[in-house]
Motif scaffolding. Structure first.
Motif, PDB file in Angstrom:
ATOM      1  N   MET A 184       0.822  -1.200   0.000  1.00  0.00           N
ATOM      2  CA  MET A 184       0.000   0.000   0.000  1.00  0.00           C
ATOM      3  C   MET A 184       0.864   1.262   0.000  1.00  0.00           C
ATOM      4  SD  MET A 184      -3.056   1.074  -0.228  1.00  0.00           S
ATOM      5  CE  MET A 184      -4.404   0.151   0.416  1.00  0.00           C
ATOM      6  N   ALA A 185       2.050   1.194   0.562  1.00  0.00           N
ATOM      7  CA  ALA A 185       2.935   2.357   0.600  1.00  0.00           C
ATOM      8  C   ALA A 185       3.255   2.849  -0.813  1.00  0.00           C
ATOM      9  CB  ALA A 185       4.210   2.029   1.362  1.00  0.00           C
ATOM     10  N   GLU A 186       3.489   1.907  -1.717  1.00  0.00           N
ATOM     11  CA  GLU A 186       3.802   2.291  -3.095  1.00  0.00           C
ATOM     12  C   GLU A 186       2.618   3.011  -3.747  1.00  0.00           C
ATOM     13  OE1 GLU A 186       5.163   0.303  -7.336  1.00  0.00           O
ATOM     14  OE2 GLU A 186       4.973  -0.988  -5.582  1.00  0.00           O
ATOM     15  N   VAL A 187       1.427   2.566  -3.446  1.00  0.00           N
ATOM     16  CA  VAL A 187       0.218   3.201  -3.976  1.00  0.00           C
ATOM     17  C   VAL A 187       0.127   4.643  -3.471  1.00  0.00           C
ATOM     18  CG1 VAL A 187      -2.311   3.197  -3.925  1.00  0.00           C
ATOM     19  CG2 VAL A 187      -1.061   1.051  -4.260  1.00  0.00           C
ATOM     20  N   LEU A 188       0.387   4.846  -2.187  1.00  0.00           N
ATOM     21  CA  LEU A 188       0.320   6.191  -1.616  1.00  0.00           C
ATOM     22  C   LEU A 188       1.375   7.123  -2.212  1.00  0.00           C
ATOM     23  CD1 LEU A 188      -0.415   5.292   2.109  1.00  0.00           C
ATOM     24  CD2 LEU A 188      -2.002   6.230   0.411  1.00  0.00           C
ATOM     25  N   VAL A 189       2.574   6.612  -2.399  1.00  0.00           N
ATOM     26  CA  VAL A 189       3.645   7.413  -2.996  1.00  0.00           C
ATOM     27  C   VAL A 189       3.274   7.782  -4.427  1.00  0.00           C
ATOM     28  CG1 VAL A 189       6.037   7.336  -3.809  1.00  0.00           C
ATOM     29  CG2 VAL A 189       5.478   6.543  -1.510  1.00  0.00           C
ATOM     30  N   ALA A 190       2.779   6.819  -5.174  1.00  0.00           N
ATOM     31  CA  ALA A 190       2.385   7.080  -6.562  1.00  0.00           C
ATOM     32  C   ALA A 190       1.227   8.076  -6.623  1.00  0.00           C
ATOM     33  CB  ALA A 190       2.003   5.772  -7.254  1.00  0.00           C
ATOM     34  N   HIS A 191       0.301   7.975  -5.689  1.00  0.00           N
ATOM     35  CA  HIS A 191      -0.830   8.889  -5.655  1.00  0.00           C
ATOM     36  C   HIS A 191      -0.370  10.313  -5.350  1.00  0.00           C
ATOM     37  CE1 HIS A 191      -4.446  10.832  -3.860  1.00  0.00           C
ATOM     38  NE2 HIS A 191      -4.970  10.329  -4.954  1.00  0.00           N
ATOM     39  N   ARG A 192       0.535  10.465  -4.408  1.00  0.00           N
ATOM     40  CA  ARG A 192       1.074  11.791  -4.096  1.00  0.00           C
ATOM     41  C   ARG A 192       1.789  12.390  -5.305  1.00  0.00           C
ATOM     42  NH1 ARG A 192       1.889   9.686   1.175  1.00  0.00           N
ATOM     43  NH2 ARG A 192       3.931   8.902   0.627  1.00  0.00           N
ATOM     44  N   ALA A 193       2.555  11.560  -6.000  1.00  0.00           N
ATOM     45  CA  ALA A 193       3.260  12.033  -7.193  1.00  0.00           C
ATOM     46  C   ALA A 193       2.269  12.457  -8.273  1.00  0.00           C
ATOM     47  CB  ALA A 193       4.192  10.947  -7.727  1.00  0.00           C
ATOM     48  N   TYR A 194       1.210  11.694  -8.421  1.00  0.00           N
ATOM     49  CA  TYR A 194       0.171  12.032  -9.391  1.00  0.00           C
ATOM     50  C   TYR A 194      -0.486  13.359  -9.044  1.00  0.00           C
ATOM     51  CZ  TYR A 194      -4.430  12.010 -11.544  1.00  0.00           C
ATOM     52  OH  TYR A 194      -5.565  12.373 -12.207  1.00  0.00           O
ATOM     53  N   LYS A 195      -0.853  13.535  -7.802  1.00  0.00           N
ATOM     54  CA  LYS A 195      -1.498  14.780  -7.364  1.00  0.00           C
ATOM     55  C   LYS A 195      -0.558  15.972  -7.541  1.00  0.00           C
ATOM     56  CE  LYS A 195      -5.165  14.837  -5.674  1.00  0.00           C
ATOM     57  NZ  LYS A 195      -6.431  15.114  -6.333  1.00  0.00           N
ATOM     58  N   GLN A 196       0.718  15.783  -7.247  1.00  0.00           N
ATOM     59  CA  GLN A 196       1.694  16.856  -7.412  1.00  0.00           C
ATOM     60  C   GLN A 196       1.842  17.223  -8.886  1.00  0.00           C
ATOM     61  OE1 GLN A 196       3.297  18.659  -4.872  1.00  0.00           O
ATOM     62  NE2 GLN A 196       3.596  19.966  -6.660  1.00  0.00           N
ATOM     63  N   ALA A 197       1.888  16.223  -9.738  1.00  0.00           N
ATOM     64  CA  ALA A 197       1.992  16.474 -11.177  1.00  0.00           C
ATOM     65  C   ALA A 197       0.777  17.252 -11.668  1.00  0.00           C
ATOM     66  CB  ALA A 197       2.137  15.164 -11.944  1.00  0.00           C
ATOM     67  N   ASP A 198      -0.389  16.924 -11.141  1.00  0.00           N
ATOM     68  CA  ASP A 198      -1.615  17.632 -11.510  1.00  0.00           C
ATOM     69  C   ASP A 198      -1.539  19.100 -11.081  1.00  0.00           C
ATOM     70  OD1 ASP A 198      -4.214  17.567 -12.670  1.00  0.00           O
ATOM     71  OD2 ASP A 198      -5.095  17.500 -10.663  1.00  0.00           O
ATOM     72  N   GLU A 199      -1.090  19.347  -9.865  1.00  0.00           N
ATOM     73  CA  GLU A 199      -0.935  20.722  -9.379  1.00  0.00           C
ATOM     74  C   GLU A 199       0.094  21.484 -10.197  1.00  0.00           C
ATOM     75  OE1 GLU A 199      -0.234  21.048  -5.177  1.00  0.00           O
ATOM     76  OE2 GLU A 199      -1.726  19.512  -4.738  1.00  0.00           O
ATOM     77  N   ASP A 200       1.201  20.836 -10.521  1.00  0.00           N
ATOM     78  CA  ASP A 200       2.252  21.476 -11.315  1.00  0.00           C
ATOM     79  C   ASP A 200       1.729  21.844 -12.707  1.00  0.00           C
ATOM     80  OD1 ASP A 200       3.916  21.057  -9.154  1.00  0.00           O
ATOM     81  OD2 ASP A 200       5.025  19.400 -10.080  1.00  0.00           O
ATOM     82  N   ALA A 201       0.952  20.962 -13.313  1.00  0.00           N
ATOM     83  CA  ALA A 201       0.402  21.224 -14.642  1.00  0.00           C
ATOM     84  C   ALA A 201      -0.563  22.408 -14.606  1.00  0.00           C
ATOM     85  CB  ALA A 201      -0.297  19.978 -15.178  1.00  0.00           C
ATOM     86  N   LEU A 202      -1.378  22.487 -13.584  1.00  0.00           N
ATOM     87  CA  LEU A 202      -2.300  23.615 -13.453  1.00  0.00           C
ATOM     88  C   LEU A 202      -1.544  24.931 -13.297  1.00  0.00           C
ATOM     89  CD1 LEU A 202      -5.086  22.108 -11.169  1.00  0.00           C
ATOM     90  CD2 LEU A 202      -5.300  22.775 -13.574  1.00  0.00           C
ATOM     91  N   ALA A 203      -0.492  24.908 -12.508  1.00  0.00           N
ATOM     92  CA  ALA A 203       0.302  26.115 -12.301  1.00  0.00           C
ATOM     93  C   ALA A 203       1.004  26.532 -13.600  1.00  0.00           C
ATOM     94  CB  ALA A 203       1.331  25.895 -11.195  1.00  0.00           C
ATOM     95  N   MET A 204       1.513  25.557 -14.337  1.00  0.00           N
ATOM     96  CA  MET A 204       2.185  25.844 -15.596  1.00  0.00           C
ATOM     97  C   MET A 204       1.189  26.434 -16.599  1.00  0.00           C
ATOM     98  SD  MET A 204       4.624  23.406 -17.977  1.00  0.00           S
ATOM     99  CE  MET A 204       3.517  22.038 -17.877  1.00  0.00           C
ATOM    100  N   ARG A 205      -0.004  25.890 -16.633  1.00  0.00           N
ATOM    101  CA  ARG A 205      -1.025  26.402 -17.544  1.00  0.00           C
ATOM    102  C   ARG A 205      -1.445  27.824 -17.154  1.00  0.00           C
ATOM    103  NH1 ARG A 205      -7.031  24.906 -18.649  1.00  0.00           N
ATOM    104  NH2 ARG A 205      -7.151  25.477 -20.834  1.00  0.00           N
ATOM    105  N   ALA A 206      -1.588  28.079 -15.880  1.00  0.00           N
ATOM    106  CA  ALA A 206      -1.970  29.421 -15.417  1.00  0.00           C
ATOM    107  C   ALA A 206      -0.898  30.441 -15.785  1.00  0.00           C
ATOM    108  CB  ALA A 206      -2.212  29.413 -13.913  1.00  0.00           C
ATOM    109  N   ARG A 207       0.363  30.060 -15.626  1.00  0.00           N
ATOM    110  CA  ARG A 207       1.461  30.959 -15.983  1.00  0.00           C
ATOM    111  C   ARG A 207       1.460  31.237 -17.483  1.00  0.00           C
ATOM    112  NH1 ARG A 207       6.614  32.642 -14.241  1.00  0.00           N
ATOM    113  NH2 ARG A 207       6.366  31.627 -12.235  1.00  0.00           N
ATOM    114  N   ALA A 208       1.267  30.206 -18.289  1.00  0.00           N
ATOM    115  CA  ALA A 208       1.254  30.381 -19.739  1.00  0.00           C
ATOM    116  C   ALA A 208       0.085  31.261 -20.175  1.00  0.00           C
ATOM    117  CB  ALA A 208       1.185  29.018 -20.429  1.00  0.00           C
ATOM    118  N   ARG A 209      -1.054  31.085 -19.541  1.00  0.00           N
ATOM    119  CA  ARG A 209      -2.226  31.903 -19.860  1.00  0.00           C
ATOM    120  C   ARG A 209      -1.962  33.370 -19.494  1.00  0.00           C
ATOM    121  NH1 ARG A 209      -7.724  30.187 -20.419  1.00  0.00           N
ATOM    122  NH2 ARG A 209      -9.153  31.886 -20.024  1.00  0.00           N
ATOM    123  N   ALA A 210      -1.328  33.591 -18.358  1.00  0.00           N
ATOM    124  CA  ALA A 210      -0.987  34.957 -17.945  1.00  0.00           C
ATOM    125  C   ALA A 210       0.019  35.569 -18.909  1.00  0.00           C
ATOM    126  CB  ALA A 210      -0.445  34.962 -16.523  1.00  0.00           C
TER     127      ALA A 210
END
Length: 77
Positions: free
Chosen positions: A1-27
């Motif tokens: 289960m630890a691997e699942v949690l680590v992968a989930h955190r990485a996924y969520k972080q990637a999602d946040e990073d993509a949103l921030a990158m898109r917001a910067r590009a739009r600005a």
């Protein structure tokens, strides 16, 4: 289960990073539009060039103003 949690955190972080990158590009697009409109170009001409409606161009400009408000002192470019 630890691997699942680590992968989930990485996924969520990637999602946040993509949103921030898109917001910067739009600005950045909003900044470019603002600079273009300082000349003789109209908002409608920018919209036509980009293949969008004038309201979308207004939203790009607003994204730039929002960025300035939300990120004081941070370089956009």
């Amino acid at each position: 289960m630890a691997e699942v949690l680590v992968a989930h955190r990485a996924y969520k972080q990637a999602d946040e990073d993509a949103l921030a990158m898109r917001a910067r590009a739009r600005a950045r697009l909003g900044l470019a539009v603002e600079r273009e409109l300082e000349g003789d170009t109209t908002q409608e001409a920018v919209a036509k060039t980009l293949g969008v409606v004038a309201e979308q161009v207004r939203r790009y400009r607003q994204a730039y103003r929002d960025w300035l408000r939300d990120h004081p002192g941070e370089q956009l470019i």
